[in-house]
Design a protein around this motif. Structure first.
Motif, mmCIF file in Angstrom:
data_model
loop_
_atom_site.group_PDB
_atom_site.id
_atom_site.type_symbol
_atom_site.label_atom_id
_atom_site.label_comp_id
_atom_site.label_asym_id
_atom_site.label_seq_id
_atom_site.Cartn_x
_atom_site.Cartn_y
_atom_site.Cartn_z
ATOM 1 N N ILE A 410 -133.021 27.183 -5.395
ATOM 2 C CA ILE A 410 -131.986 26.349 -4.084
ATOM 3 C C ILE A 410 -131.451 27.580 -3.449
ATOM 4 O O ILE A 410 -130.942 28.536 -3.795
ATOM 5 N N GLY A 411 -131.418 27.355 -2.062
ATOM 6 C CA GLY A 411 -131.041 28.328 -1.154
ATOM 7 C C GLY A 411 -129.463 27.930 -0.881
ATOM 8 O O GLY A 411 -129.299 26.732 -0.511
ATOM 9 N N ALA A 412 -128.591 29.062 -0.791
ATOM 10 C CA ALA A 412 -127.276 28.694 -0.750
ATOM 11 C C ALA A 412 -127.002 28.233 0.697
ATOM 12 O O ALA A 412 -125.950 27.556 1.173
ATOM 13 N N GLY A 413 -127.685 28.880 1.714
ATOM 14 C CA GLY A 413 -127.444 28.577 3.159
ATOM 15 C C GLY A 413 -127.441 27.192 3.498
ATOM 16 O O GLY A 413 -126.711 26.408 4.365
ATOM 17 N N GLU A 414 -128.507 26.231 3.066
ATOM 18 C CA GLU A 414 -128.500 25.018 3.415
ATOM 19 C C GLU A 414 -127.282 23.965 2.930
ATOM 20 O O GLU A 414 -126.807 23.141 3.450
ATOM 21 N N ILE A 415 -126.731 24.319 1.781
ATOM 22 C CA ILE A 415 -125.952 23.762 1.110
ATOM 23 C C ILE A 415 -124.493 24.009 1.959
ATOM 24 O O ILE A 415 -123.642 23.113 2.300
ATOM 25 N N GLU A 416 -124.408 25.411 2.543
ATOM 26 C CA GLU A 416 -123.189 25.717 3.343
ATOM 27 C C GLU A 416 -123.202 24.968 4.389
ATOM 28 O O GLU A 416 -122.125 24.239 5.054
ATOM 29 N N ASN A 417 -124.493 24.712 5.216
ATOM 30 C CA ASN A 417 -124.549 24.219 6.315
ATOM 31 C C ASN A 417 -124.028 22.647 6.006
ATOM 32 O O ASN A 417 -123.326 21.913 6.875
ATOM 33 N N ALA A 418 -124.497 21.886 4.871
ATOM 34 C CA ALA A 418 -124.109 20.689 4.789
ATOM 35 C C ALA A 418 -122.634 20.363 4.475
ATOM 36 O O ALA A 418 -122.036 19.590 4.803
ATOM 37 N N LEU A 419 -121.932 21.525 3.728
ATOM 38 C CA LEU A 419 -120.496 21.614 3.791
ATOM 39 C C LEU A 419 -119.694 21.535 5.086
ATOM 40 O O LEU A 419 -118.828 20.975 5.223
ATOM 41 N N LEU A 420 -120.377 22.422 5.743
ATOM 42 C CA LEU A 420 -119.700 22.463 7.305
ATOM 43 C C LEU A 420 -119.616 21.134 8.016
ATOM 44 O O LEU A 420 -118.918 21.100 8.897
ATOM 45 N N ASP A 421 -120.562 20.381 7.645
ATOM 46 C CA ASP A 421 -120.900 19.026 8.279
ATOM 47 C C ASP A 421 -119.976 18.136 8.004
ATOM 48 O O ASP A 421 -119.788 17.129 8.698
ATOM 49 N N VAL A 464 -122.902 16.597 0.032
ATOM 50 C CA VAL A 464 -124.039 17.338 -0.231
ATOM 51 C C VAL A 464 -125.214 16.541 -0.650
ATOM 52 O O VAL A 464 -126.330 16.525 -0.151
ATOM 53 N N ALA A 465 -125.009 15.792 -1.906
ATOM 54 C CA ALA A 465 -126.143 15.080 -2.442
ATOM 55 C C ALA A 465 -126.915 14.053 -1.288
ATOM 56 O O ALA A 465 -127.931 13.902 -1.439
ATOM 57 N N ARG A 466 -125.871 13.447 -0.559
ATOM 58 C CA ARG A 466 -126.366 12.385 0.306
ATOM 59 C C ARG A 466 -127.274 13.074 1.518
ATOM 60 O O ARG A 466 -128.321 12.542 2.014
ATOM 61 N N LEU A 467 -126.821 14.370 1.913
ATOM 62 C CA LEU A 467 -127.309 14.912 2.968
ATOM 63 C C LEU A 467 -128.696 15.783 2.544
ATOM 64 O O LEU A 467 -129.631 15.899 3.329
ATOM 65 N N LEU A 468 -128.837 16.238 1.389
ATOM 66 C CA LEU A 468 -129.882 17.192 0.975
ATOM 67 C C LEU A 468 -130.088 16.598 -0.172
ATOM 68 O O LEU A 468 -131.463 15.854 -0.070
ATOM 69 N N ALA A 469 -129.884 16.706 -1.467
ATOM 70 C CA ALA A 469 -130.429 16.136 -2.912
ATOM 71 C C ALA A 469 -129.468 16.056 -3.806
ATOM 72 O O ALA A 469 -128.795 17.301 -3.831
ATOM 73 N N PRO A 470 -129.448 15.416 -4.771
ATOM 74 C CA PRO A 470 -128.649 15.410 -5.893
ATOM 75 C C PRO A 470 -128.351 16.752 -6.549
ATOM 76 O O PRO A 470 -127.268 16.992 -6.796
ATOM 77 N N HIS A 471 -129.764 17.168 -6.646
ATOM 78 C CA HIS A 471 -129.492 18.570 -7.692
ATOM 79 C C HIS A 471 -129.040 19.742 -6.721
ATOM 80 O O HIS A 471 -128.876 20.745 -7.346
ATOM 81 N N LYS A 472 -128.734 19.688 -5.471
ATOM 82 C CA LYS A 472 -128.273 20.712 -4.556
ATOM 83 C C LYS A 472 -126.566 20.416 -4.548
ATOM 84 O O LYS A 472 -125.970 21.243 -3.813
ATOM 85 N N ARG A 473 -126.140 19.370 -5.081
ATOM 86 C CA ARG A 473 -124.458 19.231 -5.130
ATOM 87 C C ARG A 473 -123.892 20.316 -5.853
ATOM 88 O O ARG A 473 -124.242 20.835 -6.691
ATOM 89 N N PRO A 474 -122.402 20.786 -5.021
ATOM 90 C CA PRO A 474 -121.908 21.811 -5.979
ATOM 91 C C PRO A 474 -121.218 21.257 -7.360
ATOM 92 O O PRO A 474 -120.880 20.066 -7.048
ATOM 93 N N ARG A 475 -121.315 21.955 -8.328
ATOM 94 C CA ARG A 475 -120.662 21.584 -9.597
ATOM 95 C C ARG A 475 -119.339 21.920 -9.786
ATOM 96 O O ARG A 475 -118.488 21.437 -10.481
ATOM 97 N N VAL A 476 -119.158 22.916 -8.749
ATOM 98 C CA VAL A 476 -117.617 23.600 -8.855
ATOM 99 C C VAL A 476 -117.194 23.850 -7.364
ATOM 100 O O VAL A 476 -118.013 24.153 -6.526
ATOM 101 N N VAL A 477 -116.096 23.109 -7.175
ATOM 102 C CA VAL A 477 -115.236 23.535 -5.568
ATOM 103 C C VAL A 477 -114.128 24.355 -5.768
ATOM 104 O O VAL A 477 -113.386 24.026 -6.630
ATOM 105 N N ARG A 478 -114.223 25.465 -5.324
ATOM 106 C CA ARG A 478 -112.831 26.399 -5.311
ATOM 107 C C ARG A 478 -112.427 26.370 -3.678
ATOM 108 O O ARG A 478 -112.897 26.780 -2.729
ATOM 109 N N TYR A 479 -111.107 26.345 -3.607
ATOM 110 C CA TYR A 479 -110.412 26.200 -2.324
ATOM 111 C C TYR A 479 -109.745 27.502 -1.971
ATOM 112 O O TYR A 479 -108.959 28.014 -2.830
#
Length: 500
Positions: A410-421, A464-479
């Protein structure tokens, strides 16, 4: 190879460079750079105190006219890193503006102050001196006299994996990359480039200063970025092109909603170019909606200069960096060394490139140079997929952004773009950390748009799971309050554990 700066061989009163209160026509640039070149003829390497001024531009052009490799120095470099760069490159002098205050680490080097307006001919040079100039400009034959493989610049890497390495860029590489961009962007002498990028690296110096001067066009450097400066120079100033990084375009996108003059200025520009990091899709969309202009992204690095670009007029392509430039060959290679033949938008591999844009090697580091190549292909360390039409979509760095989770790469960049959306997220970075079940789990580091009401971790994972795929969702979120970044706005992921 033709002269790096053909317009200096027959200079005119056409504007060449403006930075703050300083402006130079091609005739004035030829005189100032030619006078400096005569002082440098036969010298070894020279360091350039690369402040965002016209003096830096004249210093680099003068060194190139003299056939002397220039080593740009970041004025914000710390003592230890500066000592390393000086010890590694061993310059014989430092070029600076008369008003520049240099650090103690440069005290041992002879200082040459750059004069923007030398008197008279500005030279005592005879006709055989490299870089000789007259009131009519430079001797074109002398400008052409250097070996294309001769070093033009030595630009130091950011040092994220050890001490910075000196990347030796030949005259051939500089010319080839700038000419390929000119072909891709229809860049001509009629263009007026506006930017506020630092002048110690490829984007701001080679593309942003040497690029316009090679074309015979004009460059206007803002000195420091401001929304007002961009609006002024693109609007009433007649600018046709804007170079920037995502941080700058994000601020412009924010301002467009309440600044009609900025909307008109950006709508009137022929080309908006973003580089050095991925521009979030949300900012692409906001700028396009307000101005009708699509921001063009390109992909390059210090060792390769420019590799790919989205072609202007090809339609919006957020998330991709376009197709290879003229002369550049590009392939994706799997971990086992096999070349990925299919362009399906799914297979992730390391980007490898070859072509006339490549660097000559790392200064004094034959071991590092050899390790950077797979035969004659340069290993970029960037991970990407290729779309059916050959467009490249970067998904992260091999060392920090390739996450192996649950059997997936999994590439981090596509998840980052999904989060920024997500409307509740202002900044985002993604990393992997060890997980006993998955191998690695995906960790999202986010800066909420509203610190008092941040989106919940579960909400972001579902997004993220909705935009990309379930296996690409973050398991941990840090603010976080802000992501750690370097001078170019790139996120420093190695500093994230400290930030958290």
């Amino acid at each position: 190879m033709s002269a790096l700066f053909p317009a200096l061989a027959a200079p005119s009163d056409r504007p060449a460079l403006r930075c703050g209160a300083d402006s130079l026509t091609y005739e004035e640039l030829a005189r100032a750079a030619g006078a400096l070149a005569a002082r440098l003829a036969g010298a070894g390497r020279v360091a350039v105190w690369a402040a965002p001024t016209a003096h830096t531009a004249v210093a680099v052009v003068g060194a190139l006219l003299a056939g002397v490799p220039a080593v740009p120095l970041n004025p914000r470099t710390g003592e230890r890193e500066l000592a390393h760069i000086l010890g590694d490159s061993a310059p014989g002098a430092v070029l600076a503006g008369p008003g520049d205050e240099l650090p103690a680490g440069l005290a041992g080097l002879p200082r040459i102050d750059v004069d923007l307006a030398p008197r008279g001919r500005g030279l005592d040079a005879g006709p055989g001196d490299a870089g000789a100039a007259t009131g009519r400009g430079l001797d074109a034959g002398l400008v052409d006299a250097f070996d294309p493989e001769a070093p033009a610049l030595i630009v130091y890497t950011s040092g994220t994996t050890g001490p910075p390495k000196g990347v030796v860029l030949s005259r051939r590489a500089v010319a080839a990359s700038l000419d390929a961009l000119a072909e891709a962007w229809s860049w001509t002498a009629d263009d007026v480039l506006v930017h506020a990028l630092p002048l110690f690296h490829v984007h701001g110096l080679i593309l942003g200063i040497l690029g316009p001067l090679r074309r015979g066009g004009e460059v206007r450097h803002l000195g420091a970025f401001s929304v007002e400066g961009v609006a002024r120079e693109l609007g009433a100033g007649g600018g046709t092109m804007l170079f920037g990084v995502p941080t700058m375009y994000h601020r412009l996108a924010d301002a467009l909603a309440h600044d009609p003059a900025l909307v008109a200025a950006m709508a009137g520009a022929r080309l908006l170019v973003s580089g050095s990091a991925a521009l979030p899709v949300h900012d692409h969309e906001r700028i396009a909606a307000a101005t009708g202009r699509t921001v063009v992204e390109r992909y390059g690095m210090t060792e390769t200069l420019m590799n790919t670009s989205v072609r202007p007029g090809a339609g919006p392509r957020p998330g991709t960096v376009g197709v290879p430039l003229a002369g550049v060959e590009l392939r994706l290679v799997d971990e086992d060394g096999s070349v990925l033949a299919e362009q399906d938008g799914e297979g992730v591999g390391e980007v490898q490139v070859r072509g006339p844009n490549l660097f000559s090697g790392y200064l004094g580091r034959p071991d590092a140079t050899a390790a950077a190549f797979d035969g004659d292909w340069f290993r970029t360390g960037d991970m990407a997929v290729r779309e059916a039409d050959g467009a490249v979509r970067l998904v992260g760095r091999k060392a920090t952004d390739l996450i192996k989770s649950g059997g997936y790469k999994i590439g981090a960049g596509e998840i980052e773009n999904a989060l920024l959306d997500h409307p509740g997220i202002r900044e985002a970075a993604v990393t992997g950390e060890p997980d006993p079940d998955l191998g690695e789990r995906i960790v999202a580091w986010v800066v909420p748009a509203d610190a008092e009401r941040p989106p919940a971790a579960a909400e972001l994972a579902d997004h993220v799971a909705r935009l990309l795929a379930p296996h690409k969702r973050p398991r941990v979120v840090r603010y976080l309050d802000a992501l750690p970044r370097n001078d170019m706005g790139k996120v420093l992921k190695k500093a994230l554990p400290e930030a958290g």
